[in-house]
Scaffold this motif. Sequence first.
Motif, PDB file in Angstrom:
ATOM      1  N   TYR A 122      -7.045  20.162  23.041  1.00 32.09           N
ATOM      2  CA  TYR A 122      -8.375  20.757  23.079  1.00 32.09           C
ATOM      3  C   TYR A 122      -9.426  19.735  23.440  1.00 32.09           C
ATOM      4  N   ALA A 123      -9.223  18.503  22.979  1.00 34.44           N
ATOM      5  CA  ALA A 123     -10.168  17.461  23.374  1.00 34.44           C
ATOM      6  C   ALA A 123     -10.109  17.248  24.880  1.00 34.44           C
ATOM      7  N   LEU A 157      -9.491  19.568  27.041  1.00 31.09           N
ATOM      8  CA  LEU A 157     -10.260  20.662  27.631  1.00 31.09           C
ATOM      9  C   LEU A 157     -11.749  20.375  27.559  1.00 31.09           C
ATOM     10  N   ALA A 158     -12.182  19.822  26.418  1.00 31.21           N
ATOM     11  CA  ALA A 158     -13.596  19.479  26.302  1.00 31.21           C
ATOM     12  C   ALA A 158     -13.979  18.418  27.322  1.00 31.21           C
ATOM     13  N   LEU A 169     -14.486  20.044  30.618  1.00 27.56           N
ATOM     14  CA  LEU A 169     -15.767  20.716  30.769  1.00 27.56           C
ATOM     15  C   LEU A 169     -16.897  19.725  30.953  1.00 27.56           C
TER      16      LEU A 169
END
Lengths: 343, 284
Positions: free
Chosen positions: B207-208, B210-211, B214
């Motif tokens: 998830y990091a 993915l961040a 972004l």
Amino acid sequence: MRKNKVRSFLGALLRAVFCLALALLIGLIGLTAIAFYQLQSGGNSAGLADAVNLAMEGGFLPLCLGGFEAGWSAELTAAAPVILTALAAALAWQAGLYNLGLAGQYALGAAAAIEGAAWGLPWFACLLLAAAAGAAGGVIPGLLKARFQAHEALTTVLMNWICLYGVQALLQGLNRGMGLLPDLGILIPVIAAGAALLCWGLLRYTVPGFEIRVLGDSETMARYAGMRPGKIMVFVMALSGVLAGIGGALAFISGELRAVPNLNLALTGPGLHGLAAAVLAGGNPLGAVPTGLVISHLARGAAQMNAAVFPQECGEWILALTLLLGSLLLFWGKGKREGGMKK
Amino acid sequence: MTLISSVLLHFAALLLGALGAMTAGWSGALCFALEGIMLSGGLAGAMTSHLPWALSLLTAGAAGTVCALMLGLAVCRGANPLFGGVAMNGFMAALSMIIARLAGGISYSRKTYQLLIGGENVTVFLPAALLLLLAMWLLIFHTRWGLRLRLCGRNGEAAWKAGVRLGGMRILAWAVCGFLGGIGGLAAMISLGGGWRMEWGVGGMGYAALAALLLGHWRPFRVMLSAALFALAAAGAEAAAAAGLAVPEGVFRLLPFLLALIVLALVGKKDGAPEETAKAERLE
């Protein structure tokens, strides 16, 4: 009109049942594979039939039927947290929002209840604390989405990790709250069922509920109708967090929670169960009750599997598979628009 | 592990994960299962860590590809990528635990991946990540194939009408995502300490990543910079946690995610995502 409603209900029911059945079937195949491997490595030259036997007796049957052993009250009590987390997910989904942070909000609620019990508060005060904690966990992604349009799927998941690490840190070894609250008995499933009814009533008969549903259909439509999507989003995420937080608190109060919430919940566990139940129910709050019951039943049955042969994570694996199949089958061929509930 | 090698290892892991998600994203697919993909790669790589590092990396990539394709095929048939991603993460977490238990515990040797530059162990993942970054940049933004890929991501219908095999492109993108994520997952697994349960995934690094994607506005070199930022945060948090200060270690470990949250707030909607991927996320 009525015929259509019955049809769509039957269709949804059929899809959910099919999804569960397929997941269980694949699970059985997986269990057989594990049994086969275990038998082989044990030195016996066992055949496929033995493996199937072992899988059925030691794995599949306990999975499906094990939940019944402790009786109905245990079933219902264990189902309550799952139903509440499913409600949380379903409510957010009705607004078109993805609350994937159920595990974190659940943990916050449980932690608040644990702390409250340790301070000697009565049970309803603990529940209120848990609701507030869960709301905080939900409202932050909601605000980020409303104000900054940050994708709530990712923010809720990040909040998950933040909450889980935080709870794990703050409650380190503070199991002092455990077991200090009275056994609420039948009240726990009643709270869960009541919450489901309230959610359904909210969505169907109240103005905020209508706004939620319109937002779920289309944000543009909501704006055109003069509603404020930001306010609705924050409200829905907060309410969603409240539900998940109460779920966590009830898990603690009923004694289901055997350890302080920690990273184990990050990817599997109550968060996953709630999502699976919500997806199987098609995002319908009333539907979350039976699906929550089923999922919790499976989870409890999984604990009864023959631990010597099947690792305890087999149950989680099958439930994750259920969610995977649900996210596929409930949207099969219809394109992204029509699967399950309107999004 | 010194702070520098820790930072570089986290950087490689995050960069590889983000590159994978970027490739999938440019084809219009939202890869939310990155945590599970990285975990599967990490598991496979760890189990083959007694082999030469190239083989181990390939195994990790292959496992990641399989995992990604499982979800990718479902998503291309219309599955919900967000729920499916979360499902896949849980699926891989449980499956990894099962495999780890059946295998009687996974032990891997870090020495396989050692690469010393100037006395610092930068691990083989760093050059691998940088080379793959270069490769993806060239591939996606400077070749005809990349152009078709980006067309799929910007406007699926236009791609289809132009004769591009939309489904095939997306599945290929998922496969690449899985490969890169698998290798990144191995890097992430190496960075985690002993006593780490597979059930915890790769510590949220998926998830990091993915961040970081972004924040980097889906452009390779900016993704590299944001991966560096998150790597600094993650490594710093681990160092602080291990330093044995009076604050419980969980508080440090959540700081990188807090940073990611703040970053997401700043980036908001204008993250430059390809139109189809943005649509996939909002499911319009």
